[in-house]
Design a protein around this motif. Structure first.
Motif, PDB file in Angstrom:
ATOM      1  N   VAL A  14       0.849  -1.032   0.134  1.00  0.00           N
ATOM      2  CA  VAL A  14      -0.020   0.026   0.184  1.00  0.00           C
ATOM      3  C   VAL A  14       0.802   1.122  -0.043  1.00  0.00           C
ATOM      4  O   VAL A  14       1.859   1.297   0.455  1.00  0.00           O
ATOM      5  N   ASN A  15       0.213   2.425  -0.535  1.00  0.00           N
ATOM      6  CA  ASN A  15       1.169   3.462  -0.700  1.00  0.00           C
ATOM      7  C   ASN A  15       0.215   4.652  -0.534  1.00  0.00           C
ATOM      8  O   ASN A  15      -1.223   4.584  -0.675  1.00  0.00           O
ATOM      9  N   GLU A  16       0.691   5.865  -0.165  1.00  0.00           N
ATOM     10  CA  GLU A  16      -0.305   7.031   0.010  1.00  0.00           C
ATOM     11  C   GLU A  16      -0.395   7.703  -1.403  1.00  0.00           C
ATOM     12  O   GLU A  16      -0.015   7.514  -2.448  1.00  0.00           O
ATOM     13  N   SER A  17      -1.318   8.580  -1.506  1.00  0.00           N
ATOM     14  CA  SER A  17      -1.801   9.378  -2.823  1.00  0.00           C
ATOM     15  C   SER A  17      -0.990  10.351  -3.289  1.00  0.00           C
ATOM     16  O   SER A  17      -0.546  10.972  -2.435  1.00  0.00           O
ATOM     17  N   CYS A  29      -4.155   1.379  -4.609  1.00  0.00           N
ATOM     18  CA  CYS A  29      -4.125   0.384  -3.504  1.00  0.00           C
ATOM     19  C   CYS A  29      -5.458   0.273  -2.965  1.00  0.00           C
ATOM     20  O   CYS A  29      -5.856  -0.680  -2.459  1.00  0.00           O
ATOM     21  N   ARG A  30      -6.188   1.456  -2.792  1.00  0.00           N
ATOM     22  CA  ARG A  30      -7.511   1.460  -2.232  1.00  0.00           C
ATOM     23  C   ARG A  30      -8.518   0.576  -3.155  1.00  0.00           C
ATOM     24  O   ARG A  30      -9.230  -0.243  -2.868  1.00  0.00           O
ATOM     25  N   TYR A  93      -5.575   3.180   8.215  1.00  0.00           N
ATOM     26  CA  TYR A  93      -6.780   2.833   7.462  1.00  0.00           C
ATOM     27  C   TYR A  93      -7.189   1.548   7.124  1.00  0.00           C
ATOM     28  O   TYR A  93      -8.154   1.180   7.382  1.00  0.00           O
ATOM     29  N   PHE A  94      -6.315   0.719   6.473  1.00  0.00           N
ATOM     30  CA  PHE A  94      -6.176  -0.570   6.375  1.00  0.00           C
ATOM     31  C   PHE A  94      -6.591  -1.454   7.675  1.00  0.00           C
ATOM     32  O   PHE A  94      -7.458  -2.267   7.543  1.00  0.00           O
ATOM     33  N   VAL A  95      -5.846  -1.422   8.338  1.00  0.00           N
ATOM     34  CA  VAL A  95      -6.145  -1.907   9.646  1.00  0.00           C
ATOM     35  C   VAL A  95      -7.474  -1.748  10.482  1.00  0.00           C
ATOM     36  O   VAL A  95      -8.184  -2.752  10.818  1.00  0.00           O
TER      37      VAL A  95
END
Length: 177
Positions: A14-17, A29-30, A93-95
């Motif tokens: 995952v990575n940030e925008s 990734c979202r 966010y994912f957790v």
């Protein structure tokens, strides 16, 4: 033979925008996460364990967004702390999503070249599956930007699923995410 009652371990990079910036997840990734939930997990959250990896790319000169070339040891410490916090917020966010759905998960941060680190972590953790988002770059952009997903498909030591971002969510410049 693997234990058939053990959950399927799905690693997600995952990575940030690059558009919205901290602390938003990238579109790719979202989209990959949402696809994995709807197509693989469906109504069986106890049958899966997600392993979230965020790779932070070190700044080449070590000065990120500092205005001066002069820095004290404390400046470097603050930069490292800021990067760590950014990565933690992204993983949070994912957790949180997994905990709301009752899916077991783990999350961690590594530093380095994303494609190399992801493949190294796959070798170390040995997930059942690696899921990566793809920006859907054309051949011209791939030559200059390179793609983490293509590298992972070729080099990761487990099955890899690449999920393209939705056409409706794609920004004007395909390199953005």
């Amino acid at each position: 033979m693997a234990d058939s009652s053990a959950p399927t371990r799905v690693m997600m990079a995952v990575n940030e925008s690059s558009l919205k910036g901290y602390p938003h997840t990238s579109i790719s990734c979202r989209t990959a996460f949402d696809w994995t939930l709807s197509k693989l997990v469906r109504s069986n959250p106890s049958g899966f364990q997600f392993l979230f990896l965020h790779v932070q790319v070190p700044d080449e000169d070590g000065f990120d967004d500092m205005d001066s070339i002069y820095a004290s040891p404390e400046d470097f410490h603050q930069m490292k702390q800021r990067d760590k916090i950014r990565g933690l917020h992204l993983l949070e966010y994912f957790v949180n999503q997994c905990h709301q759905l009752g899916i077991k998960c783990e999350a961690w941060i590594r530093h380095g070249d994303p494609k190399e680190v992801i493949c190294s972590e796959v070798k170390r953790v040995q997930p059942d599956l690696l899921v990566v988002g793809s920006r859907g770059l054309g051949p011209f952009q791939r030559v200059f930007v390179g793609t983490v997903s293509e590298f992972c498909v070729k080099h990761a030591e487990c099955p890899v699923i690449t999920i393209k971002r939705n056409v409706t969510e794609a920004p004007q410049d395909p390199v953005d995410d």
